[in-house]
Design a protein around this motif. Structure first.
Motif, mmCIF file in Angstrom:
data_model
loop_
_atom_site.group_PDB
_atom_site.id
_atom_site.type_symbol
_atom_site.label_atom_id
_atom_site.label_comp_id
_atom_site.label_asym_id
_atom_site.label_seq_id
_atom_site.Cartn_x
_atom_site.Cartn_y
_atom_site.Cartn_z
ATOM 1 N N TYR A 182 1.676 -6.901 5.468
ATOM 2 C CA TYR A 182 1.606 -5.918 4.369
ATOM 3 C C TYR A 182 2.797 -4.968 4.444
ATOM 4 C CZ TYR A 182 -3.177 -7.366 3.333
ATOM 5 O OH TYR A 182 -4.279 -8.097 2.977
ATOM 6 N N LEU B 257 3.705 -1.192 3.941
ATOM 7 C CA LEU B 257 3.099 0.135 3.848
ATOM 8 C C LEU B 257 4.195 1.165 3.566
ATOM 9 C CD1 LEU B 257 0.726 0.107 6.981
ATOM 10 C CD2 LEU B 257 0.265 -0.760 4.686
ATOM 11 N N ARG C 102 9.079 2.939 5.029
ATOM 12 C CA ARG C 102 8.425 1.654 4.766
ATOM 13 C C ARG C 102 8.166 0.951 6.095
ATOM 14 N NH1 ARG C 102 10.767 -3.215 0.994
ATOM 15 N NH2 ARG C 102 10.472 -1.628 -0.627
ATOM 16 N N TYR D 167 3.351 -4.266 8.444
ATOM 17 C CA TYR D 167 2.153 -4.281 9.294
ATOM 18 C C TYR D 167 1.364 -5.566 9.075
ATOM 19 C CZ TYR D 167 -2.413 -3.093 11.208
ATOM 20 O OH TYR D 167 -3.585 -3.115 11.921
ATOM 21 N N VAL E 267 4.721 4.906 3.479
ATOM 22 C CA VAL E 267 4.050 6.119 3.957
ATOM 23 C C VAL E 267 4.851 7.346 3.516
ATOM 24 C CG1 VAL E 267 3.115 7.298 5.975
ATOM 25 C CG2 VAL E 267 3.367 4.802 6.001
ATOM 26 N N ARG F 13 0.859 -1.183 0.000
ATOM 27 C CA ARG F 13 0.000 0.000 0.000
ATOM 28 C C ARG F 13 0.904 1.243 0.000
ATOM 29 N NH1 ARG F 13 -2.720 -3.667 -0.837
ATOM 30 N NH2 ARG F 13 -4.693 -4.302 0.099
ATOM 31 N N ASN F 14 0.804 2.027 -1.045
ATOM 32 C CA ASN F 14 1.550 3.287 -1.134
ATOM 33 C C ASN F 14 0.571 4.432 -0.915
ATOM 34 O OD1 ASN F 14 3.965 1.931 -1.935
ATOM 35 N ND2 ASN F 14 3.180 1.795 -4.016
ATOM 36 N N ILE G 264 -6.464 1.290 6.162
ATOM 37 C CA ILE G 264 -5.519 1.577 5.067
ATOM 38 C C ILE G 264 -5.359 0.347 4.181
ATOM 39 C CG2 ILE G 264 -3.053 1.975 4.586
ATOM 40 C CD1 ILE G 264 -3.089 3.886 7.056
ATOM 41 N N VAL G 265 -5.236 -0.802 4.820
ATOM 42 C CA VAL G 265 -5.095 -2.059 4.064
ATOM 43 C C VAL G 265 -6.394 -2.409 3.341
ATOM 44 C CG1 VAL G 265 -4.760 -4.547 4.307
ATOM 45 C CG2 VAL G 265 -3.280 -2.963 5.561
#
Length: 601
Positions: free
Chosen positions: A76, A78, A64, A67, A80, A9-10, A181-182
């Protein structure tokens, strides 16, 4: 360990100034245990001292995080991106959004939707990103969740059911946000595997490694010892290091499709690594470059000169390094008769100018002389020739000019309804034209056309003053219009001060010139002779102030005798002061310039 792009997830955290972006990023880092308690500090992603001192984010930072979803237990990746909130650094937001598929939109539960909140939402929509709305600071006594939720629904168009409630300071609700977020934000859009295609989203200079490049890998894999090509310059390099920020620098073997990380490829020259460029494999070049970023056009121009002419090359080197990863900073060499060799620099606002100047002093140890900031005008001559004018001292003879066009902006202002009158009075006093006004609960949204020249210096400070600090302001450039502009020269002791010359509207020339003279009178140290401070248009003086002379009592040694002795001494002193006034050089102390422009006393 390679992570499938469906588990990446970006996203960027976007918000108005002081709504809690960096604090929320801190809680995310704590929750994923990316740093130990000992390593953790407030606003950990704000790496520059000047960011910590001012309490603002200037550079977008990436981290990075690993999570594990609380329900599925799946792991995952992430990525951020913590972005700035001030309007002067909106290009950092735009650049970050090009590397993302979604955004976390943070809104202060007590202040509500502000001008830059809307501006960032529009940027996210332009990039076709998924928006996850978050109400921050819900634990404050002044928080009004119902009112602010209604504002988000009405002004932004997001459903109230989508809004999450958190407190970035205490950590309340951050665990739910991480799962959301995921669940809500989409994974990277990867069309094919195998052919390398990566976007340069940032770059900076490291004194030991040279140029480091932050990339978003769109397709394929970026790995060590790979031969790559930068499409805009055609330069070929071999990748020496590949890494990620956790937020500490951590070296990895490769960056897969959908990932964000940095690389070092022995790039020596600043000009060889352009933000928005596309990286491809040297042997398998991609036929089309990625869209990149829209170039940021500077709105404020200022001359920067070294106080010691011998530091010119050091200033050139420092500016080239700063402009490497600051696409809003434009640099051109120029020469001034009074100040020597220097650079005419373009900025996105006065705060941007201040930050660059401060970084040049702190990080590179340079002593600088700066000229008065100005905006870019278009001058049309009598023979039809058109030229751009960035320096007031270059203003041509008025007899050769047919028209002068000045830049205008479209400004959006949010203010409590109690202060609508003073805010409108301020805008009207700056030649503003009202476009729209609507009330959102207890607040009003005003939309104005304003000349940029009337905004760049002290408009924001005055806006905060008349609204008791509650108004917020955001603007976009809205083109050029013809204006009755004149050059006001400032003369100190009969000599023109280049770095205080300014272009102003004819209606405001006298008041602006008088204002500068009054401020200079208070800021210039007294001399042994009278110092005349004048504002003039051409050969006509429109305002004058006089700095009174320091007086030495030359008659102190006379204890009597004929009065003519005292008269002779006083006449001799008077003649000496007159001679000094003719040849004397008044040096304006460093730091007076911005005080004069901003109205500081």
């Amino acid at each position: 360990m390679k992570v499938h792009y469906s588990h990446i997830r970006n996203f960027a955290i976007i918000a108005h100034v002081d709504h809690g972006k960096s604090t929320l990023a801190d809680r995310m880092i704590e929750m994923t245990r990316a740093l130990t308690d000992r390593e953790m500090q407030k606003q950990v992603l704000d790496s520059m001292d000047i960011e910590r001192e001012r309490g603002i984010t200037i550079k977008a930072q990436t981290v990075r995080l690993r999570y594990s979803h609380s329900v599925s237990g799946e792991s995952y990746e992430l990525n951020v991106l913590d972005t700035p909130g001030h309007v002067d650094f909106s290009y950092e937001v735009s650049r970050s959004l090009a590397a993302c598929e979604g955004v976390v939109l943070v809104v202060d539960a007590s202040q509500g939707v502000e001008a830059q909140t809307l501006a960032n939402v529009y940027l996210a929509l332009e990039h076709d990103l998924t928006i996850l709305p978050v109400l921050n600071k819900v634990d404050l006594p002044a928080a009004d969740v119902e009112r602010v939720s209604e504002e988000i629904e009405r002004l932004i168009g997001l459903s109230r059911e989508e809004i999450l409630e958190v407190s970035a300071k205490s950590g309340q609700g951050v665990d739910v946000l991480m799962d959301s977020i995921v669940d809500v934000l989409p994974p990277p859009r990867v069309e094919e595997e195998g052919v390398l295609k990566a976007l340069v989203i940032d770059s900076w200079y490291d004194p030991y490694l040279g140029v480091l490049v932050l990339v978003r890998v769109k397709e394929g894999v970026l790995k060590k010892n790979q031969k790559i090509r930068l499409m805009s310059t055609g330069g070929t390099y071999t990748v020496e290091k590949v890494g990620i920020f956790t937020p500490k620098k951590e070296e990895v073997d490769f960056l897969g499709a959908g990932s964000i990380g940095f690389m070092n490829a022995g790039i020596k020259s600043v000009a060889d690594s352009r933000i928005g460029d596309t990286i491809v494999e040297d042997k398998k070049p991609y036929p089309e470059a990625l869209p990149g970023f829209e170039m940021q056009n500077p709105v404020v121009f200022c001359g920067i000169f070294p106080s010691d002419a011998g530091e010119f090359e050091a200033l050139r080197d420092a500016l080239s390094k700063l402009s490497l990863n600051d696409v809003g900073l434009h640099v051109e060499q120029e020469q001034s008769t009074a100040l020597g060799l220097g650079f005419r620099c373009g900025f996105l606002g006065l705060l941007h100018l201040e930050i660059v100047e401060e970084r040049l002093r702190r990080e590179y140890g340079l002593e600088l002389v700066t000229t008065a900031p100005s905006v870019k005008y278009r001058v049309i001559h009598q023979d039809g020739r058109e030229r751009e004018l960035r320096n007031p001292s270059d203003f041509p003879d008025v007899t050769t000019i047919r028209e002068v066009h000045e830049p205008w902006i479209r400004a959006t202002i949010f203010t409590p309804s109690d202060w609508v009158g003073p805010v409108m009075e301020l805008c009207n006093g700056r030649r503003g034209e009202e476009i729209d006004m609507q009330y959102v609960g207890e607040r009003a949204m005003l939309v104005y056309y304003l000349p940029l020249n009337e905004v760049v210096f002290d408009f924001y400070d005055r806006l905060k003053s008349v609204s008791r600090g509650y108004a917020s302001f955001e603007h976009t450039v809205a083109g050029y219009r013809e204006g009755a502009m004149v050059k006001v020269a400032i003369l100190v002791n009969g000599s023109s001060v280049d770095n205080l010359s300014m272009l102003v509207h004819r209606d405001f020339a006298e008041s602006r010139g008088r204002d500068v003279c009054v401020r200079l009178k208070e800021l210039i140290p007294r001399q042994l002779y009278k110092v005349a401070i004048q504002a003039a248009i051409g050969g006509k003086v429109i305002a004058r102030e006089t700095v009174s002379a320091l007086r030495k009592d030359v008659t102190a040694k006379c204890y009597g005798g004929d009065v003519t002795r005292k008269k002779k001494l006083l006449e001799k002193q008077k003649a000496g002061k007159k001679r000094m006034q003719q040849v004397g050089n008044v040096e304006i102390p460093h730091g007076v310039l911005l005080k004069v422009l901003r109205g500081d006393r």
